[in-house]
Write a protein that holds these residues in place. Structure first.
Motif, PDB file in Angstrom:
ATOM      1  N   ARG A  44       7.031  -4.305  13.434  1.00 39.78           N
ATOM      2  CA  ARG A  44       7.237  -3.421  14.578  1.00 39.78           C
ATOM      3  C   ARG A  44       6.973  -1.958  14.245  1.00 39.78           C
ATOM      4  O   ARG A  44       6.571  -1.186  15.100  1.00 39.78           O
ATOM      5  N   SER A  45       7.230  -1.569  13.003  1.00 40.55           N
ATOM      6  CA  SER A  45       7.128  -0.168  12.608  1.00 40.55           C
ATOM      7  C   SER A  45       5.673   0.247  12.385  1.00 40.55           C
ATOM      8  O   SER A  45       4.842  -0.554  11.946  1.00 40.55           O
ATOM      9  N   ARG A  46       5.380   1.486  12.680  1.00 43.12           N
ATOM     10  CA  ARG A  46       4.080   2.078  12.369  1.00 43.12           C
ATOM     11  C   ARG A  46       4.192   3.067  11.213  1.00 43.12           C
ATOM     12  O   ARG A  46       3.218   3.739  10.867  1.00 43.12           O
ATOM     13  N   SER A  47       5.386   3.152  10.629  1.00 37.91           N
ATOM     14  CA  SER A  47       5.604   4.065   9.517  1.00 37.91           C
ATOM     15  C   SER A  47       4.836   3.585   8.287  1.00 37.91           C
ATOM     16  O   SER A  47       4.964   2.437   7.869  1.00 37.91           O
ATOM     17  N   GLU A  48       4.042   4.474   7.704  1.00 42.29           N
ATOM     18  CA  GLU A  48       3.284   4.108   6.503  1.00 42.29           C
ATOM     19  C   GLU A  48       4.223   3.747   5.359  1.00 42.29           C
ATOM     20  O   GLU A  48       3.921   2.847   4.571  1.00 42.29           O
ATOM     21  N   ARG A  49       5.353   4.413   5.306  1.00 42.66           N
ATOM     22  CA  ARG A  49       6.319   4.120   4.234  1.00 42.66           C
ATOM     23  C   ARG A  49       6.879   2.713   4.395  1.00 42.66           C
ATOM     24  O   ARG A  49       6.968   1.952   3.425  1.00 42.66           O
ATOM     25  N   THR A  50       7.250   2.360   5.636  1.00 49.89           N
ATOM     26  CA  THR A  50       7.790   1.019   5.884  1.00 49.89           C
ATOM     27  C   THR A  50       6.741  -0.042   5.616  1.00 49.89           C
ATOM     28  O   THR A  50       7.025  -1.067   4.978  1.00 49.89           O
ATOM     29  N   LEU A  51       5.522   0.188   6.092  1.00 54.72           N
ATOM     30  CA  LEU A  51       4.448  -0.781   5.880  1.00 54.72           C
ATOM     31  C   LEU A  51       4.156  -0.954   4.400  1.00 54.72           C
ATOM     32  O   LEU A  51       3.950  -2.067   3.910  1.00 54.72           O
ATOM     33  N   GLY A  52       4.141   0.155   3.673  1.00 53.80           N
ATOM     34  CA  GLY A  52       3.882   0.080   2.241  1.00 53.80           C
ATOM     35  C   GLY A  52       4.991  -0.628   1.491  1.00 53.80           C
ATOM     36  O   GLY A  52       4.727  -1.422   0.573  1.00 53.80           O
ATOM     37  N   THR A  53       6.234  -0.359   1.876  1.00 50.14           N
ATOM     38  CA  THR A  53       7.370  -1.013   1.222  1.00 50.14           C
ATOM     39  C   THR A  53       7.356  -2.512   1.478  1.00 50.14           C
ATOM     40  O   THR A  53       7.581  -3.320   0.567  1.00 50.14           O
ATOM     41  N   LEU A  54       7.079  -2.903   2.725  1.00 51.04           N
ATOM     42  CA  LEU A  54       6.992  -4.322   3.052  1.00 51.04           C
ATOM     43  C   LEU A  54       5.889  -4.999   2.247  1.00 51.04           C
ATOM     44  O   LEU A  54       6.078  -6.089   1.705  1.00 51.04           O
ATOM     45  N   ALA A  55       4.734  -4.360   2.189  1.00 55.94           N
ATOM     46  CA  ALA A  55       3.611  -4.942   1.446  1.00 55.94           C
ATOM     47  C   ALA A  55       3.977  -5.123  -0.026  1.00 55.94           C
ATOM     48  O   ALA A  55       3.637  -6.143  -0.644  1.00 55.94           O
ATOM     49  N   ALA A  89       2.938  -4.892  -5.803  1.00 56.73           N
ATOM     50  CA  ALA A  89       2.089  -3.695  -5.753  1.00 56.73           C
ATOM     51  C   ALA A  89       2.220  -2.908  -7.041  1.00 56.73           C
ATOM     52  O   ALA A  89       3.216  -3.017  -7.769  1.00 56.73           O
ATOM     53  N   GLU A  90       1.204  -2.121  -7.308  1.00 57.69           N
ATOM     54  CA  GLU A  90       1.248  -1.159  -8.404  1.00 57.69           C
ATOM     55  C   GLU A  90       1.413   0.216  -7.784  1.00 57.69           C
ATOM     56  O   GLU A  90       0.645   0.609  -6.911  1.00 57.69           O
ATOM     57  N   ILE A  91       2.455   0.929  -8.207  1.00 60.55           N
ATOM     58  CA  ILE A  91       2.792   2.211  -7.604  1.00 60.55           C
ATOM     59  C   ILE A  91       2.422   3.324  -8.574  1.00 60.55           C
ATOM     60  O   ILE A  91       2.829   3.321  -9.730  1.00 60.55           O
ATOM     61  N   ALA A  92       1.645   4.279  -8.073  1.00 63.34           N
ATOM     62  CA  ALA A  92       1.213   5.417  -8.875  1.00 63.34           C
ATOM     63  C   ALA A  92       1.667   6.699  -8.177  1.00 63.34           C
ATOM     64  O   ALA A  92       1.843   6.717  -6.957  1.00 63.34           O
ATOM     65  N   PRO A  93       1.863   7.773  -8.925  1.00 59.47           N
ATOM     66  CA  PRO A  93       2.295   9.027  -8.296  1.00 59.47           C
ATOM     67  C   PRO A  93       1.211   9.588  -7.376  1.00 59.47           C
ATOM     68  O   PRO A  93       0.014   9.486  -7.672  1.00 59.47           O
ATOM     69  N   THR A  94       1.636  10.156  -6.272  1.00 57.66           N
ATOM     70  CA  THR A  94       0.683  10.788  -5.344  1.00 57.66           C
ATOM     71  C   THR A  94       0.616  12.288  -5.557  1.00 57.66           C
ATOM     72  O   THR A  94      -0.344  12.931  -5.158  1.00 57.66           O
ATOM     73  N   THR A 148       4.020   2.277 -12.131  1.00 58.21           N
ATOM     74  CA  THR A 148       4.908   1.132 -12.307  1.00 58.21           C
ATOM     75  C   THR A 148       4.458   0.010 -11.392  1.00 58.21           C
ATOM     76  O   THR A 148       3.806   0.253 -10.367  1.00 58.21           O
ATOM     77  N   ALA A 149       4.777  -1.209 -11.762  1.00 56.88           N
ATOM     78  CA  ALA A 149       4.416  -2.375 -10.953  1.00 56.88           C
ATOM     79  C   ALA A 149       5.671  -2.941 -10.302  1.00 56.88           C
ATOM     80  O   ALA A 149       6.735  -2.964 -10.914  1.00 56.88           O
ATOM     81  N   ARG A 150       5.519  -3.377  -9.074  1.00 57.99           N
ATOM     82  CA  ARG A 150       6.630  -4.004  -8.353  1.00 57.99           C
ATOM     83  C   ARG A 150       6.225  -5.422  -8.001  1.00 57.99           C
ATOM     84  O   ARG A 150       5.238  -5.636  -7.301  1.00 57.99           O
TER      85      ARG A 150
END
Length: 232
Positions: A84-95, A101-106, A200-202
């Motif tokens: 339901r959310s269009r938030s990039e943060r929510t979508l990224g967290t769900l994915a 996922a592999e998380i790198a600093p932005t 880091t990897a999740r």
């Protein structure tokens, strides 16, 4: 003696077939809706059990209520699952939690991972080094100091701080003006607040396919129950 038997007329047979098909269609629509709700509930319950809080509420299901797609000799009805959310943060967290996922600093070179010695949230914001002073944590706990770990990675630490004497996590507080620890706390000369890592990897924590397959396996029984309602 002559005996003859006349079966139902073609029109009667067509009427009967149409009625049976209509009942089956109505039952199928309801059965798919019930299965979709069960799948949605399963996803949300599993995510909550995995410690993801209310993140699962972003996952929703929508059955085609009353919508039947008819072919010459068959029909179908369906449901879809979506976020339901269009938030990039929510979508990224769900994915990340559903697929890994592999998380790198932005921003900058390092990704700052908080330890369990400091609060997760302050003033309804996730605690980060950038917000440490803005949220007053430099006063309630202490200013951050940059040092290097033995592996060369950076650490952000707080020097001379009080922590719970029983070892309770996230209990760090600034010392008294006298330099002593508060009641129930002991003085710690150095507390690691953040660990700097290049990435880091999740790992995926929820197998959504398995959850939906479980719900789908219940569909025949649900359809049978809905068909029974049509004959009452």
């Amino acid at each position: 003696m002559r005996i003859s038997f006349e079966g139902p007329s073609p029109d009667a047979i067509d009427t009967y077939r149409r009625q049976v098909r209509e009942r089956l269609e109505r039952a199928s629509v309801r059965a798919v809706a019930v299965t979709a709700r069960r799948g949605r509930a399963g996803v949300r319950e599993r995510m909550a059990a995995a410690g993801l809080g209310r993140l699962g509420n972003a996952v929703d299901a929508n059955a085609d209520r009353g919508a039947v797609h008819r072919g010459p000799d068959d029909f179908s009805t369906s449901a879809r699952f979506f976020v339901r959310s269009r938030s990039e943060r929510t979508l990224g967290t769900l994915a990340a939690y559903l697929q890994g996922a592999e998380i790198a600093p932005t921003r900058g070179r390092w990704l700052w991972v908080p330890t369990d010695s400091i609060p997760r949230v302050a003033k309804r914001q996730r605690v980060t080094p950038a917000l440490w002073r803005a949220n007053g944590l430099d006063r309630t706990i202490g200013p951050l100091v940059l040092i290097r770990s033995v592996n060369g990675y950076p650490l952000l630490v707080v020097e001379a701080v009080g922590v719970d004497a029983s070892g309770k996590k996230r209990s760090a507080k600034a010392l008294r003006k006298s330099g002593g620890a508060r009641k129930g706390q002991v003085r710690k000369e150095m507390l690691v607040a953040f660990i700097g890592v290049p990435r880091t990897a999740r790992a995926a924590r929820i197998n959504i396919t398995s959850i939906l397959e479980t719900a789908r396996a219940e569909l025949p029984a649900v359809l049978s129950a809905e068909l029974a309602k049509e004959t009452r």
